[in-house]
Scaffold this active site. Sequence first.
Site, PDB file in Angstrom:
ATOM      1  CE1 TYR A 206      27.738  28.293  25.791  1.00 48.46           C
ATOM      2  CE2 TYR A 206      28.904  30.002  25.405  1.00 48.46           C
ATOM      3  CZ  TYR A 206      28.807  28.972  26.143  1.00 48.46           C
ATOM      4  OH  TYR A 206      29.464  28.529  27.225  1.00 48.46           O
TER       5      TYR A 206
ATOM      6  CG  HIS B 243      30.800  22.871  25.252  1.00 49.80           C
ATOM      7  ND1 HIS B 243      29.906  23.752  24.853  1.00 49.80           N
ATOM      8  CD2 HIS B 243      30.983  23.356  26.666  1.00 49.80           C
ATOM      9  CE1 HIS B 243      29.314  24.447  25.730  1.00 49.80           C
ATOM     10  NE2 HIS B 243      30.032  24.553  26.733  1.00 49.80           N
TER      11      HIS B 243
ATOM     12  CG  ASN C 179      31.917  21.486  31.286  1.00 47.29           C
ATOM     13  OD1 ASN C 179      31.677  22.039  32.493  1.00 47.29           O
ATOM     14  ND2 ASN C 179      31.702  22.149  30.108  1.00 47.29           N
TER      15      ASN C 179
ATOM     16  CG  LEU D 299      30.430  36.720  39.000  1.00 46.54           C
ATOM     17  CD1 LEU D 299      29.724  37.806  38.060  1.00 46.54           C
ATOM     18  CD2 LEU D 299      31.206  37.390  40.402  1.00 46.54           C
ATOM     19  CB  ALA D 300      28.006  31.375  42.440  1.00 46.76           C
TER      20      ALA D 300
ATOM     21  CG  LEU E  85      29.689  34.199  44.835  1.00 45.06           C
ATOM     22  CD1 LEU E  85      30.908  33.638  44.073  1.00 45.06           C
ATOM     23  CD2 LEU E  85      29.557  34.374  46.195  1.00 45.06           C
ATOM     24  CB  THR E  86      26.351  39.941  42.132  1.00 42.43           C
ATOM     25  OG1 THR E  86      24.992  39.637  42.155  1.00 42.43           O
ATOM     26  CG2 THR E  86      27.035  39.251  40.926  1.00 42.43           C
ATOM     27  N   GLY E  87      25.449  39.221  45.291  1.00 45.10           N
ATOM     28  CA  GLY E  87      24.619  39.608  46.511  1.00 45.10           C
ATOM     29  C   GLY E  87      23.286  40.041  46.279  1.00 45.10           C
TER      30      GLY E  87
END
Length: 313
Positions: A55, A126, A157, A213-214, A218-220
Site C-alpha cells: 500500500y 498477502h 486471498n 462495504l463492497a 453498501l453505503t448507498g
Amino acid sequence: MTPPRRTLNGSELEIFPLGLGTNTFGWTADEPTSRAVLDDYCAAGGNFIDTADSYSAWVPGNVGGESETIIGRWMKDRGNRDDMVIATKVSHHPDYQGLAPATIRAGIEASLRRLDVDVIDLYYAHYDDPDTPVEESIGTLSELVDEGKVRYLGLSNYSAERLEEWMQVTRAGGFHRPVALQQQYSLVERGVEQTTLPIARREGWAFLPYYALALGFLTGKYTSGQQVDSPRAGAASAYLNDQGRRVLAVMEGISESHRVGLASVALAWVAAQPGVAAPLAGVRNPEQLEPLIESATLTLTEDQLAALDEVSG
C-alpha cells in the site's frame, strides 16, 4: 459507549471489533488526513490497524510502503505503539514479489523499518505464490515467529485447496499455525461461505473480511445516479443491479429503525456472521469514519439478520 475488545482466536491479541483498513493512506488520503483518521479511530477505542507493504504502490510516484510509513510516524509521535495491534502483509510489494524465503526476509525487514517497530503483531501472506514450494514459505514465516519479529501469522486471498495444503504442511512440520484468514466478504460477495469460511471456522482462525462495504456500494452512494468522486466508482458500480438494489432496500429499512447509516448495517451484518472476528473497512477522511464506528455497537435483531440473509443469498 466503547464496545469491549475481542481476543483474536488462537492468540493473545485483543482487538476492537472493527479493524481500520489503511490502503487509502498515501493514496486518496494524504498524510495529514490519514493521521486525523487514525486519531479519531483511536479516540473511539480503536486499536486494530490493517496495512500491507504494497500500500499504495499503484499510485503514480509511489513505491509501496507509504501506508506503513504514515502509521509508523503516527505511532512514534503519539507514543502509543504498545496500545495498537498492527497487521501487515508480504508478497505484493513491487520489490518483494512472492513468498520465496529471501523475499519474505527482505519484506519483513522493510516493514519493520517503515513501521518503526521491533515486532509485527499479525503478519499475513498477502497472496498465494504457486511458484515457491509451500514448505519453504511456511518454514520461513514460522522462523520469523521464533525470532520474535512476528507474533502471529495470517493468510489472505488463498483458495480453499491451498489453505488445506498449508495446514497439512504446517501440521506435518510442526510449524506455527496461522491464527487469521482475510478474504473478501460482504452482503453482495458471499462466495466464501462455501469455500474458505468453513475452513476458518474448522481451524479456529479469526475470519477478518475486507471490502465489507463492497468498495463503498453498501453505503448507498452509488444509487443516486450522480457521479461519485471515487477511484473505486467503476468497480463498485458493478453491484448496481437488481439484486444489489434489493439488498440496499432492505438495508434502508433496517438503518431507519436503528437511526444509523447504511454502512453501519452492512458492517454489523458481517460482524454477526459465525467465525468473523472483526470486519475491516477503510475511509478517505474522518467524516466517513463515524458510521463505521457506530457499527461496532450495533446489534441487529434475528429478524433483521434473516431478512438480509434472504435478500443477499
